[in-house]
Scaffold this motif. Structure first.
Motif, PDB file in Angstrom:
ATOM      1  N   ARG A 190       0.841  -1.205   0.000  1.00  0.00           N
ATOM      2  CA  ARG A 190       0.000   0.000   0.000  1.00  0.00           C
ATOM      3  C   ARG A 190       0.872   1.249   0.000  1.00  0.00           C
ATOM      4  O   ARG A 190       0.552   2.247  -0.652  1.00  0.00           O
ATOM      5  CB  ARG A 190      -0.956   0.002   1.195  1.00  0.00           C
ATOM      6  N   LYS A 194       0.750   4.032  -3.024  1.00  0.00           N
ATOM      7  CA  LYS A 194       0.496   5.444  -2.725  1.00  0.00           C
ATOM      8  C   LYS A 194       1.611   6.331  -3.293  1.00  0.00           C
ATOM      9  O   LYS A 194       1.382   7.474  -3.706  1.00  0.00           O
ATOM     10  CB  LYS A 194       0.411   5.632  -1.209  1.00  0.00           C
ATOM     11  N   ALA A 287      -6.735  -1.110   4.869  1.00  0.00           N
ATOM     12  CA  ALA A 287      -6.675  -0.593   3.495  1.00  0.00           C
ATOM     13  C   ALA A 287      -7.646   0.550   3.271  1.00  0.00           C
ATOM     14  O   ALA A 287      -7.315   1.547   2.622  1.00  0.00           O
ATOM     15  CB  ALA A 287      -6.930  -1.708   2.498  1.00  0.00           C
ATOM     16  N   THR A 290      -6.288   3.683   4.669  1.00  0.00           N
ATOM     17  CA  THR A 290      -5.173   4.201   3.876  1.00  0.00           C
ATOM     18  C   THR A 290      -5.688   4.938   2.635  1.00  0.00           C
ATOM     19  O   THR A 290      -5.208   6.011   2.294  1.00  0.00           O
ATOM     20  CB  THR A 290      -4.247   3.040   3.443  1.00  0.00           C
ATOM     21  N   LYS A 291      -6.707   4.359   1.966  1.00  0.00           N
ATOM     22  CA  LYS A 291      -7.245   4.979   0.770  1.00  0.00           C
ATOM     23  C   LYS A 291      -7.914   6.309   1.085  1.00  0.00           C
ATOM     24  O   LYS A 291      -7.875   7.251   0.295  1.00  0.00           O
ATOM     25  CB  LYS A 291      -8.258   4.030   0.109  1.00  0.00           C
TER      26      LYS A 291
END
Length: 292
Positions: A190, A194, A287, A290-291
């Motif tokens: 991730r 990013k 996740a 994080t998004k």
């Protein structure tokens, strides 16, 4: 050894029974579930209704069971192996269990002339069915040598790591490492995404360097990046194994802070990833945050 009993005919036990049969052994199996017994019988594996009947027919008995408590019940509980002793029978315990439980059960079996080795397995249901599993084995040299033809029919790699219980110590260590590798691999992929580096390209780089692991080389392309998540090993089972690691660490009275953090992550994952999901889903932990 001519006839091998298999107690526990679920995803792993089914494959082991069929591999043993393919390897030239007579096999007799049983399971707590009548439906599971019927399924194996339909595949050509003779099944019986009781542990007593398995013992009566067998030269060695393979246990493929989900928890240490169930292993203890099958060995020492009402109508378990100890209720039907048969001198010379070798018990091969393939579950991931607590080493202290294993040693206690081995001593109880020895008192009635039976032996036990612990041979926990890696490779999942596909490996069990193909006979390509890896085993880490605990037991006396004599018992491990006696078991070798049986183990060979079920596995491609076998490592004898010590006396009774040592196999389960090694398996707990292995699964704790796998649990940690999956968690950190999920985070670094991730991170890279990013920062503009696609996962596939990141892993190509990592796998050419010192950061590679079985998780980055095999789990990701096979079950994660492919989106299949169908390894046959669940979140519930890995959570159980991680808990076993913490029980062992506690019993040894040592401070392992990174292991504790891994265990905390796997425990909290139960809030967002269901027990019956594939264990590789742990890479998705956090996740959504994080998004955002």
């Amino acid at each position: 050894m001519k006839t091998i009993g298999v107690i526990g005919l679920g995803n792993m036990g089914r494959g082991m029974a069929l591999s043993l049969q393919r390897g030239g052994f007579e096999v007799v199996g049983t399971d707590a579930s009548a439906t599971t017994r019927a399924t194996l019988a339909a595949e050509g594996v003779p099944v019986v209704d009781s542990i007593k009947d398995v013992v009566a027919k067998s030269d060695a008995i393979v246990l493929s069971l989900p928890t240490a408590a169930i292993v203890a019940q099958v060995v020492a509980g009402a109508d378990g192996l100890l209720s039907h002793p048969k001198a010379g029978v070798l018990v091969i315990e393939t579950s991931t269990s607590h080493p202290d439980t294993t040693r206690q059960l081995a001593a109880q079996l020895a008192s009635v002339g039976m032996s036990l080795i612990d041979a926990p397995v890696s490779g999942g249901p596909k490996g069990a069915l193909a006979g390509t599993m890896t085993m880490v084995i605990g037991g006396s040299d004599e018992d491990v040598a006696r078991a070798e033809p049986v183990l060979m029919a079920m596995s491609a790699k076998r490592v004898h790591v010590g006396g009774v219980g040592a196999g389960h110590v090694a398996k707990i260590a292995n699964n704790l490492l796998c649990a940690a590798h999956l968690a950190i691999a999920g985070e670094v992929t991730r991170l890279a995404e990013k920062a503009g580096v696609p996962t596939e390209r990141l892993l190509s780089g990592v796998n050419a360097g010192s950061g590679r692991s079985f998780v980055t080389e095999f789990n990701f392309p096979t079950w994660v990046s492919s989106g299949k998540f169908d390894s046959g090993f669940t979140m519930k089972l890995m959570r159980k194994d991680v808990r076993l690691s913490q029980e062992l660490i506690g019993a040894l009275d040592i401070d392992l802070p990174l292991s504790r953090k891994v265990a905390d992550l796997w425990a909290v994952s139960a809030e967002t990833i269901a027990d019956d999901e594939d264990f590789n889903r742990i890479v998705e932990l956090g996740a959504a945050r994080t998004k955002a």
